[in-house]
Scaffold this motif. Structure first.
Motif, PDB file in Angstrom:
ATOM      1  N   ALA A  26      10.468   2.511  11.322  1.00  0.00           N
ATOM      2  CA  ALA A  26       9.694   1.792  12.343  1.00  0.00           C
ATOM      3  C   ALA A  26      10.412   0.535  12.818  1.00  0.00           C
ATOM      4  CB  ALA A  26       8.322   1.434  11.794  1.00  0.00           C
ATOM      5  N   GLU A  27      11.227  -0.070  11.968  1.00  0.00           N
ATOM      6  CA  GLU A  27      11.988  -1.266  12.358  1.00  0.00           C
ATOM      7  C   GLU A  27      12.899  -0.987  13.546  1.00  0.00           C
ATOM      8  OE1 GLU A  27      14.167  -2.457   8.906  1.00  0.00           O
ATOM      9  OE2 GLU A  27      12.388  -3.244   7.869  1.00  0.00           O
ATOM     10  N   GLN A  28      13.260   0.270  13.747  1.00  0.00           N
ATOM     11  CA  GLN A  28      14.197   0.631  14.810  1.00  0.00           C
ATOM     12  C   GLN A  28      13.513   0.821  16.167  1.00  0.00           C
ATOM     13  OE1 GLN A  28      17.303   0.407  13.637  1.00  0.00           O
ATOM     14  NE2 GLN A  28      16.301   0.090  11.652  1.00  0.00           N
ATOM     15  N   LEU A  29      12.185   0.858  16.169  1.00  0.00           N
ATOM     16  CA  LEU A  29      11.477   1.042  17.431  1.00  0.00           C
ATOM     17  C   LEU A  29      11.621  -0.203  18.309  1.00  0.00           C
ATOM     18  CD1 LEU A  29       8.215   2.716  16.110  1.00  0.00           C
ATOM     19  CD2 LEU A  29       9.971   3.803  17.539  1.00  0.00           C
ATOM     20  N   PRO A  30      11.681  -0.042  19.620  1.00  0.00           N
ATOM     21  CA  PRO A  30      11.752  -1.205  20.509  1.00  0.00           C
ATOM     22  C   PRO A  30      10.539  -2.116  20.315  1.00  0.00           C
ATOM     23  CG  PRO A  30      12.216   0.823  21.712  1.00  0.00           C
ATOM     24  CD  PRO A  30      11.736   1.233  20.343  1.00  0.00           C
ATOM     25  N   GLY A  31      10.726  -3.377  20.587  1.00  0.00           N
ATOM     26  CA  GLY A  31       9.674  -4.369  20.378  1.00  0.00           C
ATOM     27  C   GLY A  31       8.432  -4.160  21.214  1.00  0.00           C
ATOM     28  N   ASP A  32       8.550  -3.460  22.344  1.00  0.00           N
ATOM     29  CA  ASP A  32       7.385  -3.255  23.200  1.00  0.00           C
ATOM     30  C   ASP A  32       6.582  -2.014  22.826  1.00  0.00           C
ATOM     31  OD1 ASP A  32       9.328  -1.453  24.009  1.00  0.00           O
ATOM     32  OD2 ASP A  32       8.860  -1.632  26.144  1.00  0.00           O
ATOM     33  N   VAL A  33       7.011  -1.305  21.774  1.00  0.00           N
ATOM     34  CA  VAL A  33       6.274  -0.122  21.307  1.00  0.00           C
ATOM     35  C   VAL A  33       5.193  -0.584  20.327  1.00  0.00           C
ATOM     36  CG1 VAL A  33       6.422   2.009  19.963  1.00  0.00           C
ATOM     37  CG2 VAL A  33       8.188   1.480  21.668  1.00  0.00           C
ATOM     38  N   GLU A  34       3.952  -0.249  20.662  1.00  0.00           N
ATOM     39  CA  GLU A  34       2.829  -0.632  19.790  1.00  0.00           C
ATOM     40  C   GLU A  34       2.869   0.181  18.502  1.00  0.00           C
ATOM     41  OE1 GLU A  34      -1.989  -0.091  19.837  1.00  0.00           O
ATOM     42  OE2 GLU A  34      -0.993  -0.486  21.747  1.00  0.00           O
ATOM     43  N   GLN A  35       2.631  -0.504  17.385  1.00  0.00           N
ATOM     44  CA  GLN A  35       2.555   0.162  16.085  1.00  0.00           C
ATOM     45  C   GLN A  35       1.216  -0.167  15.441  1.00  0.00           C
ATOM     46  OE1 GLN A  35       5.856  -0.486  13.375  1.00  0.00           O
ATOM     47  NE2 GLN A  35       7.254  -0.896  15.081  1.00  0.00           N
ATOM     48  N   ARG A  36       0.537   0.872  14.983  1.00  0.00           N
ATOM     49  CA  ARG A  36      -0.699   0.681  14.222  1.00  0.00           C
ATOM     50  C   ARG A  36      -0.523   1.398  12.888  1.00  0.00           C
ATOM     51  NH1 ARG A  36      -6.961   1.954  15.989  1.00  0.00           N
ATOM     52  NH2 ARG A  36      -7.892   1.037  14.135  1.00  0.00           N
ATOM     53  N   TRP A  37      -0.778   0.680  11.811  1.00  0.00           N
ATOM     54  CA  TRP A  37      -0.616   1.233  10.468  1.00  0.00           C
ATOM     55  C   TRP A  37      -1.987   1.350   9.816  1.00  0.00           C
ATOM     56  CZ3 TRP A  37       4.282   2.208   8.164  1.00  0.00           C
ATOM     57  CH2 TRP A  37       5.377   1.865   8.984  1.00  0.00           C
ATOM     58  N   ILE A  38      -2.296   2.540   9.323  1.00  0.00           N
ATOM     59  CA  ILE A  38      -3.565   2.771   8.632  1.00  0.00           C
ATOM     60  C   ILE A  38      -3.276   3.418   7.284  1.00  0.00           C
ATOM     61  CG2 ILE A  38      -5.760   4.019   8.639  1.00  0.00           C
ATOM     62  CD1 ILE A  38      -5.826   3.768  11.659  1.00  0.00           C
ATOM     63  N   ARG A  39      -3.761   2.776   6.249  1.00  0.00           N
ATOM     64  CA  ARG A  39      -3.650   3.321   4.895  1.00  0.00           C
ATOM     65  C   ARG A  39      -4.896   4.179   4.650  1.00  0.00           C
ATOM     66  NH1 ARG A  39      -0.173   1.489   1.697  1.00  0.00           N
ATOM     67  NH2 ARG A  39      -0.038  -0.521   2.755  1.00  0.00           N
ATOM     68  N   LEU A  40      -4.698   5.490   4.533  1.00  0.00           N
ATOM     69  CA  LEU A  40      -5.837   6.405   4.419  1.00  0.00           C
ATOM     70  C   LEU A  40      -6.684   6.116   3.186  1.00  0.00           C
ATOM     71  CD1 LEU A  40      -4.150   9.742   5.574  1.00  0.00           C
ATOM     72  CD2 LEU A  40      -5.769   8.311   6.855  1.00  0.00           C
ATOM     73  N   ALA A  41      -6.093   5.607   2.127  1.00  0.00           N
ATOM     74  CA  ALA A  41      -6.865   5.282   0.920  1.00  0.00           C
ATOM     75  C   ALA A  41      -7.863   4.153   1.176  1.00  0.00           C
ATOM     76  CB  ALA A  41      -5.918   4.904  -0.220  1.00  0.00           C
ATOM     77  N   GLU A  42      -7.592   3.310   2.160  1.00  0.00           N
ATOM     78  CA  GLU A  42      -8.489   2.199   2.479  1.00  0.00           C
ATOM     79  C   GLU A  42      -9.554   2.595   3.511  1.00  0.00           C
ATOM     80  OE1 GLU A  42      -5.945  -0.996   3.696  1.00  0.00           O
ATOM     81  OE2 GLU A  42      -5.069  -1.214   1.692  1.00  0.00           O
ATOM     82  N   HIS A  43      -9.439   3.792   4.046  1.00  0.00           N
ATOM     83  CA  HIS A  43     -10.404   4.311   5.025  1.00  0.00           C
ATOM     84  C   HIS A  43     -10.805   5.718   4.580  1.00  0.00           C
ATOM     85  CE1 HIS A  43      -9.683   0.979   7.796  1.00  0.00           C
ATOM     86  NE2 HIS A  43      -8.427   1.079   7.426  1.00  0.00           N
ATOM     87  N   PRO A  44     -11.505   5.806   3.463  1.00  0.00           N
ATOM     88  CA  PRO A  44     -11.791   7.129   2.898  1.00  0.00           C
ATOM     89  C   PRO A  44     -12.650   7.983   3.824  1.00  0.00           C
ATOM     90  CG  PRO A  44     -13.055   5.430   1.761  1.00  0.00           C
ATOM     91  CD  PRO A  44     -12.104   4.716   2.681  1.00  0.00           C
ATOM     92  N   LEU A  45     -12.216   9.198   3.986  1.00  0.00           N
ATOM     93  CA  LEU A  45     -12.957  10.166   4.783  1.00  0.00           C
ATOM     94  C   LEU A  45     -13.840  10.998   3.857  1.00  0.00           C
ATOM     95  CD1 LEU A  45     -10.059  11.405   7.077  1.00  0.00           C
ATOM     96  CD2 LEU A  45     -12.060  10.112   7.806  1.00  0.00           C
ATOM     97  N   PRO A  46     -15.007  11.397   4.342  1.00  0.00           N
ATOM     98  CA  PRO A  46     -15.818  12.301   3.528  1.00  0.00           C
ATOM     99  C   PRO A  46     -15.148  13.664   3.456  1.00  0.00           C
ATOM    100  CG  PRO A  46     -16.757  12.077   5.726  1.00  0.00           C
ATOM    101  CD  PRO A  46     -15.603  11.107   5.642  1.00  0.00           C
ATOM    102  N   ASP A  47     -15.532  14.458   2.479  1.00  0.00           N
ATOM    103  CA  ASP A  47     -15.049  15.840   2.446  1.00  0.00           C
ATOM    104  C   ASP A  47     -15.375  16.488   3.781  1.00  0.00           C
ATOM    105  OD1 ASP A  47     -14.069  15.760  -0.139  1.00  0.00           O
ATOM    106  OD2 ASP A  47     -15.951  16.440  -1.022  1.00  0.00           O
ATOM    107  N   PHE A  48     -14.452  17.282   4.270  1.00  0.00           N
ATOM    108  CA  PHE A  48     -14.702  17.980   5.526  1.00  0.00           C
ATOM    109  C   PHE A  48     -15.622  19.161   5.249  1.00  0.00           C
ATOM    110  CE2 PHE A  48     -13.681  21.462   8.448  1.00  0.00           C
ATOM    111  CZ  PHE A  48     -14.154  20.884   9.612  1.00  0.00           C
ATOM    112  N   VAL A  49     -16.675  19.272   6.022  1.00  0.00           N
ATOM    113  CA  VAL A  49     -17.609  20.388   5.918  1.00  0.00           C
ATOM    114  C   VAL A  49     -17.516  21.173   7.218  1.00  0.00           C
ATOM    115  CG1 VAL A  49     -20.014  21.065   5.601  1.00  0.00           C
ATOM    116  CG2 VAL A  49     -19.121  19.035   4.425  1.00  0.00           C
TER     117      VAL A  49
END
Length: 197
Positions: A26-49
């Motif tokens: 990600a460090e190699q991406l141009p500065g104008d490219v938006e980056q959003r980082w999400i740690r899935l462990a911090e946003h737990p999803l329910p089991d998919f039904v």
């Protein structure tokens, strides 16, 4: 449309080898490219039904983890699955996220597949094995998911690392990380052709 990268960290561990490799790329991406980082462990999803035969799907509430991940996915031009290789495929956290795509595909008015079509799916993984072919099921999971959605597939950046920080000693992976996101990603294709009946 300007590029917006969504990095989904699928490890149960913070700052693991996969995340370190993803951050180097990600460090190699141009500065104008938006980056959003999400740690899935911090946003737990329910089991998919799977409710496709039982009831109508509804859009998840925006304040839930499911709603946040859905909105982040829809907003991204590039989705980066940064999951360590667990039992030869993506982590459970990552698999649960991908399972939710099935529900989003069937949510009325969402047009999930149409929105993601021609966007790009990437993978980054650390593995403890020196033989990269053990990651073939991982690569297949992401490639086939992208093909099903009509997305581009940028491939998978693999690095070797078992102990904390080991991937930073993998000079080949660090070299590939410098140009990983610079490549033109083709439309994903299933690796096999079905014969017309």
């Amino acid at each position: 449309m300007s590029r917006r990268f969504l990095f989904l960290l699928g490890s149960a561990r913070t700052g693991g080898n996969t995340e370190l490799l993803a951050r180097r790329a990600a460090e190699q991406l141009p500065g104008d490219v938006e980056q959003r980082w999400i740690r899935l462990a911090e946003h737990p999803l329910p089991d998919f039904v799977d409710l496709r035969h039982d009831t109508e799907h509804v859009r998840p509430p925006q304040d839930s983890s499911t709603g946040r991940l859905l909105d982040a996915t829809l907003a991204a031009t590039d989705i980066v699955i940064a999951s360590p290789l667990y039992w030869y495929s993506v982590s459970g956290l990552t698999k649960r996220y991908l399972d939710h795509w099935s529900g989003w595909l069937r949510t009325p008015g969402l047009d999930f597949r149409t929105t993601l079509a021609h966007r790009t799916l990437w993978g980054i993984a650390a593995l403890a094995d020196r033989e990269p072919s053990v990651a073939d099921p991982y690569v297949g999971t992401l490639n086939n998911s992208a093909a099903y959605m009509g997305m581009r597939f940028g491939g998978v950046l693999l690095g070797n690392g078992s102990g904390p920080g080991d991937v930073l000693q993998d000079t080949d992976a660090l070299t590939r990380a410098k140009t990983f996101f610079a490549q033109d990603a083709p439309l994903a294709r299933f690796p096999y052709a079905t014969a017309a009946g």
